[in-house]
Design a protein around this motif. Sequence first.
Motif: not given
Length: 111
Positions: A20-24, A27-28, A30-31, A71, A74
Motif C-alpha cells: 500500500l505504501r507503494r500504490s498509495h 494515504d497513511k 490506508l497503509q 480504499d 485496495s
Amino acid sequence: MDLLRGGHGDGHGLRVAALLRRSHPFDKELQVAGLLIDHPAETIRPLLGERVARLLRLHGPGAPAHGPDPDAESLGHAAEAGRSPGLDAGVLEDWRPVLELVAAGAYGRTA
C-alpha cells in the motif's frame, strides 16, 4: 508497538502495508490499516481513528465483498497479494513515524 507484535507474526501485515505504501504513498491511514490487517477493528479505533477501523471492518470477517469503497478494495487486493512470502517488507520499527502521525491525527480529531 506491542499491539502490532500480537498479530499472526508471519509478516503479512508488513507486506500488505509495504504494498500500500507503494500504490498509495500519500494515504497513511490506508497503509496503517494494511499494517493492522490481522487485528480487530474495534481495538484500533480509539488509537488510530475511525477511518482505519472502518477499513479494517470492511475487510474483516463478515464484511461485504469488495464494493463501492475504493480504499477498502485496495486494502483487499493488497491483503491478497501480501499473502505471498518473499516480498521485502522491511521491519516493524520502520512504521513507528507513520503510526505516530496517524495516531496524532486521530487524537486531534477527538480532542
